[in-house]
Design an enzyme around this catalytic site. Structure first.
Site, PDB file in Angstrom:
ATOM      1  N   HIS A   1       7.905   4.552 -12.839  1.00 32.35           N
ATOM      2  CA  HIS A   1       8.290   4.705 -11.749  1.00 32.35           C
ATOM      3  C   HIS A   1       7.754   5.384 -10.727  1.00 32.35           C
ATOM      4  CE1 HIS A   1      11.765   3.871  -8.366  1.00 32.35           C
ATOM      5  NE2 HIS A   1      11.138   4.451  -7.931  1.00 32.35           N
TER       6      HIS A   1
ATOM      7  N   HIS B   1       5.242   5.188  -6.922  1.00 27.69           N
ATOM      8  CA  HIS B   1       4.632   4.346  -5.807  1.00 27.69           C
ATOM      9  C   HIS B   1       3.172   4.628  -5.303  1.00 27.69           C
ATOM     10  CE1 HIS B   1       8.738   2.839  -4.723  1.00 27.69           C
ATOM     11  NE2 HIS B   1       9.247   3.976  -5.399  1.00 27.69           N
TER      12      HIS B   1
ATOM     13  N   ARG C   1      -6.066   1.275   5.728  1.00 30.55           N
ATOM     14  CA  ARG C   1      -6.524   0.012   6.783  1.00 30.55           C
ATOM     15  C   ARG C   1      -7.563  -0.656   6.297  1.00 30.55           C
ATOM     16  NH1 ARG C   1      -6.980   4.070  12.059  1.00 30.55           N
ATOM     17  NH2 ARG C   1      -4.582   4.874  11.706  1.00 30.55           N
TER      18      ARG C   1
ATOM     19  N   ASP D   1       6.587  -4.761  -4.956  1.00 28.79           N
ATOM     20  CA  ASP D   1       8.196  -4.716  -4.608  1.00 28.79           C
ATOM     21  C   ASP D   1       8.319  -5.153  -3.195  1.00 28.79           C
ATOM     22  OD1 ASP D   1       7.117  -2.215  -2.911  1.00 28.79           O
ATOM     23  OD2 ASP D   1       9.034  -1.263  -3.395  1.00 28.79           O
TER      24      ASP D   1
ATOM     25  N   GLY E   1      12.874   0.658  -0.439  1.00 32.73           N
ATOM     26  CA  GLY E   1      13.191   1.204   0.687  1.00 32.73           C
ATOM     27  C   GLY E   1      14.710   1.499   0.745  1.00 32.73           C
TER      28      GLY E   1
ATOM     29  N   HIS F   1      14.988  -1.024  -7.417  1.00 33.11           N
ATOM     30  CA  HIS F   1      15.589   0.209  -7.024  1.00 33.11           C
ATOM     31  C   HIS F   1      17.119  -0.227  -6.814  1.00 33.11           C
ATOM     32  CE1 HIS F   1      11.745   1.510  -5.973  1.00 33.11           C
ATOM     33  NE2 HIS F   1      12.232   2.740  -5.634  1.00 33.11           N
TER      34      HIS F   1
ATOM     35  N   GLU G   1      20.353   4.580  -5.873  1.00 29.96           N
ATOM     36  CA  GLU G   1      19.503   5.722  -5.267  1.00 29.96           C
ATOM     37  C   GLU G   1      20.273   6.475  -3.990  1.00 29.96           C
ATOM     38  OE1 GLU G   1      15.696   5.055  -3.600  1.00 29.96           O
ATOM     39  OE2 GLU G   1      14.828   7.272  -3.952  1.00 29.96           O
TER      40      GLU G   1
ATOM     41  N   ASP H   1       8.006   9.131  -8.871  1.00 29.29           N
ATOM     42  CA  ASP H   1       8.095   8.541  -7.394  1.00 29.29           C
ATOM     43  C   ASP H   1       7.330   8.571  -6.689  1.00 29.29           C
ATOM     44  OD1 ASP H   1       9.799   6.493  -6.369  1.00 29.29           O
ATOM     45  OD2 ASP H   1      11.538   8.134  -5.570  1.00 29.29           O
TER      46      ASP H   1
HETATM   47  N1  LIG Z   1      12.393   6.855  -3.442  1.00 27.90           N
HETATM   48  C1  LIG Z   1      12.165   5.543  -2.887  1.00 27.90           C
HETATM   49  N2  LIG Z   1      13.153   4.657  -2.733  1.00 27.90           N
HETATM   50  C2  LIG Z   1      12.869   3.528  -2.193  1.00 27.90           C
HETATM   51  N3  LIG Z   1      11.590   2.967  -1.675  1.00 27.90           N
HETATM   52  C3  LIG Z   1      10.648   3.911  -1.864  1.00 27.90           C
HETATM   53  C4  LIG Z   1      10.760   5.260  -2.370  1.00 27.90           C
HETATM   54  N4  LIG Z   1       9.581   5.756  -2.300  1.00 27.90           N
HETATM   55  C5  LIG Z   1       8.673   4.760  -1.829  1.00 27.90           C
HETATM   56  N5  LIG Z   1       9.377   3.813  -1.493  1.00 27.90           N
HETATM   57  C6  LIG Z   1       8.460   2.631  -0.697  1.00 27.90           C
HETATM   58  O1  LIG Z   1       9.202   2.502   0.613  1.00 27.90           O
HETATM   59  C7  LIG Z   1       8.895   1.132   0.710  1.00 27.90           C
HETATM   60  C8  LIG Z   1       9.743   0.619   2.024  1.00 27.90           C
HETATM   61  C9  LIG Z   1       8.985   0.348   2.995  1.00 27.90           C
HETATM   62  C10 LIG Z   1       9.969  -0.471   4.014  1.00 27.90           C
HETATM   63  O2  LIG Z   1      11.118  -0.563   3.969  1.00 27.90           O
HETATM   64  C11 LIG Z   1       9.267  -0.847   5.430  1.00 27.90           C
HETATM   65  C12 LIG Z   1      10.158  -1.444   6.144  1.00 27.90           C
HETATM   66  C13 LIG Z   1       9.566  -1.759   7.548  1.00 27.90           C
HETATM   67  C14 LIG Z   1       8.522  -1.845   7.730  1.00 27.90           C
HETATM   68  C15 LIG Z   1       7.461  -1.463   6.942  1.00 27.90           C
HETATM   69  C16 LIG Z   1       6.014  -1.507   6.947  1.00 27.90           C
HETATM   70  O3  LIG Z   1       5.232  -1.419   5.948  1.00 27.90           O
HETATM   71  O4  LIG Z   1       5.501  -1.717   8.097  1.00 27.90           O
HETATM   72  C17 LIG Z   1       8.152  -1.029   5.609  1.00 27.90           C
HETATM   73  C18 LIG Z   1       9.584   0.464  -0.396  1.00 27.90           C
HETATM   74  O5  LIG Z   1       8.905  -0.916  -0.538  1.00 27.90           O
HETATM   75  C19 LIG Z   1       8.986   1.216  -1.735  1.00 27.90           C
HETATM   76  O6  LIG Z   1       7.740   0.655  -2.098  1.00 27.90           O
HETATM   77 ZN   LIG Z   2      11.041   4.396  -5.951  1.00 30.68          ZN
END
Ligand SMILES: Nc1ncnc2c1ncn2[C@@H]1O[C@H](CCC(=O)c2cccc(C(=O)O)c2)[C@@H](O)[C@H]1O
Ligand SMILES: [Zn+2]
EC number: 3.5.4.40
Length: 353
Positions: A27, A29, A82, A149, A183, A210, A213, A291
């Site tokens: 786990h 990212h 980018r 994910d 997320g 997930h 959490e 994480d």
């Molecule tokens: N501890 C964590 N617990 C949960 N998730 C975690 C954790 N750590 C990292 N993430 C990551 O954060 C992403 C979320 C990104 C997201 O929701 C989002 C929403 C709107 C726009 C965009 C964009 O890209 O514009 C993205 C997840 O997919 C996951 O891979």
């Molecule tokens: Zn995570």
């Protein structure tokens, strides 16, 4: 820990043991693994970004008030990636950092939607991660696999797109093994993603969302019953439901525990209040993970040291934790046997005077 190990010398020895212990990580990212060194390189390529490059300023920037704040900062780092070359650099350099910690195998969670919606060509994105995966294996000896994910908060459109990127035969990368959901959990019920997980599973991917959490055990039940989870990302709140703990233990459904992350995002108040001990006491298969390590000021070795303290483990206990990760991994049987034997050989050599 034994009396001897609680001495300063003993703790130092345990740290040295962990540093050399061959490990698997389940786990972690992709973007969340960008070290200050990688962030600085990317920020220098894209000087209009608001992400600080100075390591001290980064430490402040990576101090979070709550989970929502964490995601906001996380997305500012996503904005630094980018071009396909940025994707390749990130992936390859993350593998280099893993190799330094004796990580032999890692399932890296990637959110391809975040990159393709920012305009990175999907074919070029897949080529970049695959190119880095092959180079990392050849040059650093780290075997990488991918979990794609769904960013839950972004809704069903993102789910649909993530499913397409994960299952279209012309795109699906060779290293892809699983399908996840990340997320925020509050306001993002898991059951709505059932059709996407059903299709991903039908395409041969494993289910690793997930859950639990930042919300209660009912979310973990949803992940199991609706998304057919084979492992649970975090699952922290499972400790509040003895029936759930028994179910996880009985079915060998591993929890991907990330102790320091849970403190950094304020999901748990203090390390001493972390429920990891309740998990092991209930017989749940616990794996140790980092994480988003640089964002949480940690690395996998430190997470093992934290686990050793919370679970009162000696070297053999730590080796058993490392083997839990191999058991819960999606490595092929030969790879699993090889890594388990490597862990055993390392521990015996260490303990033989
Ligand atoms: N501890 C964590 N617990 C949960 N998730 C975690 C954790 N750590 C990292 N993430 C990551 O954060 C992403 C979320 C990104 C997201 O929701 C989002 C929403 C709107 C726009 C965009 C964009 O890209 O514009 C993205 C997840 O997919 C996951 O891979
Ligand atoms: Zn995570």
């Amino acid at each position: 820990m034994t009396d001897q190990l609680s001495t300063r010398e003993g703790v130092r020895d345990l740290h040295a043991f962990i540093a050399g212990l061959p490990k698997a990580e389940l786990h972690v990212h992709h973007v969340g693994s960008a070290s200050p060194r990688i962030v600085s390189t990317l920020a220098a390529r894209h000087p209009d970004s608001q992400v600080p490059t100075d390591p001290e300023a980064l430490a402040d920037y990576f101090t979070f008030t709550d989970f929502a704040h964490f995601i906001q900062v996380y997305l500012s780092v996503v904005d630094l990636i980018r071009t396909p070359e940025d994707v390749r650099l990130l992936t390859y350099e993350v593998a280099r950092d893993m190799a330094r910690q004796q990580v032999r195998y890692a399932e890296l969670t990637i959110t391809p939607w975040s990159s393709t919606r920012r305009g990175i060509d999907e074919r070029a994105f897949m080529d970049a991660i695959e190119d880095a995966r092959k180079a990392a294996e050849a040059e650093f000896g780290v075997v990488l696999r991918w979990c794609f994910d769904i960013p839950g908060e972004a809704g069903l459109e993102a789910a649909e797109e993530t499913l397409r990127l994960a299952t279209d035969d012309r795109l699906r990368p060779e290293g892809l093994v699983s399908f996840g959901l990340g997320g925020p959990e509050i306001g993002v019920p898991r059951p709505q993603f059932k059709p996407y997980f059903d299709q991903a599973i039908a395409a041969g991917l494993r289910s690793v969302p997930h859950a639990g959490e930042t919300t209660g055990p009912e979310t973990v039940w949803d992940a199991l019953n609706e998304l057919r989870a084979e492992r649970i990302g975090h699952g922290t709140s499972s400790a509040r439901d003895p029936k759930l703990l028994a179910h996880l233990a009985e079915n060998r459904i591993a929890l991907e525990v990330c102790p320091t992350s849970n403190i950094a995002t304020r999901a748990v108040r203090t390390l001493d209040e972390h429920p990891i001990k309740e998990f092991t006491r209930a017989g749940v298969l616990v794996t140790i993970n980092s994480d988003d390590p640089p964002m949480f000021g940690t690395d996998l070795n430190n997470e093992y040291a934290v686990a050793a303290r919370l679970l009162d483990l000696d070297e053999l206990g730590l080796a058993a934790l490392a083997k839990n990760a191999v058991e819960a991994s999606f490595l092929d049987p030969a790879g699993r046997t090889r890594l388990t034997e490597e862990i055993d050989t390392y521990a015996s050599a260490w303990l033989t005077p």
